[in-house]
Write a protein that holds these residues in place. Structure first.
Motif, PDB file in Angstrom:
ATOM      1  N   VAL A 152     -28.641  22.827 -21.094  1.00  0.00           N
ATOM      2  CA  VAL A 152     -29.663  21.818 -20.812  1.00  0.00           C
ATOM      3  C   VAL A 152     -29.040  20.761 -19.907  1.00  0.00           C
ATOM      4  N   PHE A 153     -27.876  20.381 -20.261  1.00  0.00           N
ATOM      5  CA  PHE A 153     -27.148  19.403 -19.451  1.00  0.00           C
ATOM      6  C   PHE A 153     -26.852  20.000 -18.079  1.00  0.00           C
ATOM      7  N   LEU A 154     -26.558  21.235 -18.091  1.00  0.00           N
ATOM      8  CA  LEU A 154     -26.245  21.917 -16.839  1.00  0.00           C
ATOM      9  C   LEU A 154     -27.434  21.865 -15.889  1.00  0.00           C
ATOM     10  N   GLU A 155     -28.578  22.114 -16.424  1.00  0.00           N
ATOM     11  CA  GLU A 155     -29.764  22.121 -15.560  1.00  0.00           C
ATOM     12  C   GLU A 155     -29.865  20.813 -14.796  1.00  0.00           C
ATOM     13  N   ASP A 156     -29.554  19.783 -15.490  1.00  0.00           N
ATOM     14  CA  ASP A 156     -29.635  18.480 -14.837  1.00  0.00           C
ATOM     15  C   ASP A 156     -28.405  18.261 -13.966  1.00  0.00           C
ATOM     16  N   PHE A 157     -27.325  18.710 -14.471  1.00  0.00           N
ATOM     17  CA  PHE A 157     -26.072  18.515 -13.756  1.00  0.00           C
ATOM     18  C   PHE A 157     -26.061  19.289 -12.443  1.00  0.00           C
ATOM     19  N   ARG A 158     -26.495  20.498 -12.503  1.00  0.00           N
ATOM     20  CA  ARG A 158     -26.506  21.329 -11.303  1.00  0.00           C
ATOM     21  C   ARG A 158     -27.251  20.626 -10.182  1.00  0.00           C
ATOM     22  N   THR A 159     -28.397  20.139 -10.503  1.00  0.00           N
ATOM     23  CA  THR A 159     -29.190  19.463  -9.469  1.00  0.00           C
ATOM     24  C   THR A 159     -28.406  18.298  -8.876  1.00  0.00           C
ATOM     25  N   THR A 160     -27.890  17.493  -9.742  1.00  0.00           N
ATOM     26  CA  THR A 160     -27.129  16.333  -9.269  1.00  0.00           C
ATOM     27  C   THR A 160     -25.892  16.775  -8.502  1.00  0.00           C
ATOM     28  N   PHE A 161     -25.241  17.712  -9.065  1.00  0.00           N
ATOM     29  CA  PHE A 161     -24.004  18.184  -8.448  1.00  0.00           C
ATOM     30  C   PHE A 161     -24.280  18.717  -7.039  1.00  0.00           C
ATOM     31  N   LYS A 162     -25.277  19.495  -6.936  1.00  0.00           N
ATOM     32  CA  LYS A 162     -25.601  20.080  -5.628  1.00  0.00           C
ATOM     33  C   LYS A 162     -26.029  19.010  -4.626  1.00  0.00           C
ATOM     34  N   LYS A 163     -26.611  17.991  -5.157  1.00  0.00           N
ATOM     35  CA  LYS A 163     -27.038  16.924  -4.262  1.00  0.00           C
ATOM     36  C   LYS A 163     -25.836  16.231  -3.645  1.00  0.00           C
ATOM     37  N   ASN A 206     -22.927  17.594  -3.633  1.00  0.00           N
ATOM     38  CA  ASN A 206     -22.059  18.619  -3.060  1.00  0.00           C
ATOM     39  C   ASN A 206     -22.891  19.746  -2.483  1.00  0.00           C
ATOM     40  N   PRO A 207     -23.585  19.472  -1.459  1.00  0.00           N
ATOM     41  CA  PRO A 207     -24.425  20.511  -0.839  1.00  0.00           C
ATOM     42  C   PRO A 207     -23.570  21.622  -0.262  1.00  0.00           C
ATOM     43  N   ASN A 208     -22.349  21.327  -0.074  1.00  0.00           N
ATOM     44  CA  ASN A 208     -21.471  22.355   0.494  1.00  0.00           C
ATOM     45  C   ASN A 208     -21.057  23.357  -0.567  1.00  0.00           C
ATOM     46  N   VAL A 209     -21.093  22.899  -1.762  1.00  0.00           N
ATOM     47  CA  VAL A 209     -20.679  23.799  -2.832  1.00  0.00           C
ATOM     48  C   VAL A 209     -21.697  24.909  -2.985  1.00  0.00           C
ATOM     49  N   SER A 234     -19.692  28.924  -9.993  1.00  0.00           N
ATOM     50  CA  SER A 234     -18.551  28.591 -10.846  1.00  0.00           C
ATOM     51  C   SER A 234     -18.124  27.159 -10.627  1.00  0.00           C
ATOM     52  N   ALA A 235     -18.293  26.691  -9.428  1.00  0.00           N
ATOM     53  CA  ALA A 235     -17.885  25.315  -9.133  1.00  0.00           C
ATOM     54  C   ALA A 235     -18.678  24.350  -9.994  1.00  0.00           C
ATOM     55  N   VAL A 236     -19.927  24.581 -10.061  1.00  0.00           N
ATOM     56  CA  VAL A 236     -20.761  23.703 -10.890  1.00  0.00           C
ATOM     57  C   VAL A 236     -20.380  23.885 -12.350  1.00  0.00           C
ATOM     58  N   GLY A 237     -20.199  25.087 -12.713  1.00  0.00           N
ATOM     59  CA  GLY A 237     -19.848  25.367 -14.104  1.00  0.00           C
ATOM     60  C   GLY A 237     -18.583  24.656 -14.500  1.00  0.00           C
ATOM     61  N   LYS A 238     -17.596  24.763 -13.690  1.00  0.00           N
ATOM     62  CA  LYS A 238     -16.322  24.111 -14.001  1.00  0.00           C
ATOM     63  C   LYS A 238     -16.507  22.610 -14.076  1.00  0.00           C
ATOM     64  N   ALA A 239     -17.115  22.091 -13.044  1.00  0.00           N
ATOM     65  CA  ALA A 239     -17.316  20.641 -12.999  1.00  0.00           C
ATOM     66  C   ALA A 239     -18.126  20.199 -14.211  1.00  0.00           C
ATOM     67  N   ALA A 240     -19.115  20.961 -14.503  1.00  0.00           N
ATOM     68  CA  ALA A 240     -19.960  20.607 -15.648  1.00  0.00           C
ATOM     69  C   ALA A 240     -19.134  20.650 -16.928  1.00  0.00           C
ATOM     70  N   GLY A 241     -18.344  21.653 -17.053  1.00  0.00           N
ATOM     71  CA  GLY A 241     -17.526  21.797 -18.253  1.00  0.00           C
ATOM     72  C   GLY A 241     -16.615  20.604 -18.434  1.00  0.00           C
ATOM     73  N   GLN A 242     -16.029  20.190 -17.373  1.00  0.00           N
ATOM     74  CA  GLN A 242     -15.117  19.056 -17.478  1.00  0.00           C
ATOM     75  C   GLN A 242     -15.873  17.801 -17.860  1.00  0.00           C
ATOM     76  N   LYS A 243     -16.938  17.609 -17.209  1.00  0.00           N
ATOM     77  CA  LYS A 243     -17.721  16.408 -17.489  1.00  0.00           C
ATOM     78  C   LYS A 243     -18.305  16.466 -18.891  1.00  0.00           C
ATOM     79  N   TRP A 244     -18.714  17.638 -19.239  1.00  0.00           N
ATOM     80  CA  TRP A 244     -19.303  17.813 -20.560  1.00  0.00           C
ATOM     81  C   TRP A 244     -18.331  17.337 -21.629  1.00  0.00           C
ATOM     82  N   LYS A 245     -17.124  17.708 -21.476  1.00  0.00           N
ATOM     83  CA  LYS A 245     -16.123  17.313 -22.457  1.00  0.00           C
ATOM     84  C   LYS A 245     -15.831  15.836 -22.337  1.00  0.00           C
ATOM     85  N   SER A 246     -16.080  15.355 -21.187  1.00  0.00           N
ATOM     86  CA  SER A 246     -15.818  13.936 -20.960  1.00  0.00           C
ATOM     87  C   SER A 246     -16.912  13.080 -21.581  1.00  0.00           C
ATOM     88  N   MET A 247     -18.012  13.671 -21.779  1.00  0.00           N
ATOM     89  CA  MET A 247     -19.122  12.898 -22.337  1.00  0.00           C
ATOM     90  C   MET A 247     -18.964  12.721 -23.834  1.00  0.00           C
TER      91      MET A 247
END
Length: 168
Positions: free
Chosen positions: A58-69, A71-74, A78-91
């Motif tokens: 659920v967080f990913l769905e929101d995160f992906r959008t933000t992340f891509k915004k 990081n349009p180059n990404v 997996s890049a989103v997944g990794k980033a999300a994972g790190q942030k997720w743990k950070s939350m």
DNA sequence: CCTATGATTGTTCCG
DNA sequence: CGGAACAATCATAGG
């Protein structure tokens, strides 16, 4: 790919990150072949409801959008997944709370799906005893109970919902 | 052309 | 009790 000494191709991430966690489960990758094609009548569950996305998703769905915004180059998922994972743990759990709440809803609905699913199996279960009867001929679907399932929730907004907040 | 895979964590289910 | 497989996403690579 999967060249070189990469014992766990999936773990090749450790080179960029210090690997997230040495979870014992380790490789949860067993499917040699993925029967993605829903064609064919695999012996798999006839119509198993898709599993509800976890709070992380659920967080990913929101995160992906933000992340891509940002990081349009990404382009790698997996890049989103990794980033999300790190942030997720950070939350903190407080931040995850809203996501978990939503995830809980998914589960609630999923339970309903399971109900119908269980029923389905029940029918098939009967056949199991007499498998020698019509095995090759598994063409009868006859399952139209799940048609009415939206009556349970008629515009129920989470308002009086128990907002139990527990912080550490 | 089409399909699988890759990566994240969580959740769910069956044995 | 535990593990195993799968949930979204999307570009890329391979068959």
């Amino acid at each position: 790919m999967k060249t070189a000494k990469g014992k766990d191709k999936a773990r090749n991430t450790n080179e960029a990150l210090k690997l997230v966690d040495d979870r014992k489960v380790g490789k949860r990758k067993a499917p040699a072949e993925k029967a993605s094609k829903r064609e064919k009548k695999a012996k798999k569950d006839p119509n198993k409801p898709k599993r509800p996305p976890s709070a992380f998703f659920v967080f990913l769905e929101d995160f992906r959008t933000t992340f891509k915004k940002e990081n349009p180059n990404v382009k790698a998922v997996s890049a989103v997944g990794k980033a999300a994972g790190q942030k997720w743990k950070s939350m903190s759990q407080a931040e995850k709370a809203p996501y978990e709440e939503k995830a809980a809803k998914r589960k609630a609905e999923y339970e309903k799906l399971m109900d119908a699913y269980n029923k389905n199996l029940e029918e098939e279960g009967s056949d199991e005893s007499e498998k020698s009867r019509s095995e090759v001929n598994d063409e009868d679907e006859a399952s139209e109970e799940e048609a009415q399932l939206e009556k349970g929730k008629a515009g129920d907004e989470e308002e009086d919902d128990d907002a139990d907040e527990e912080e550490d």
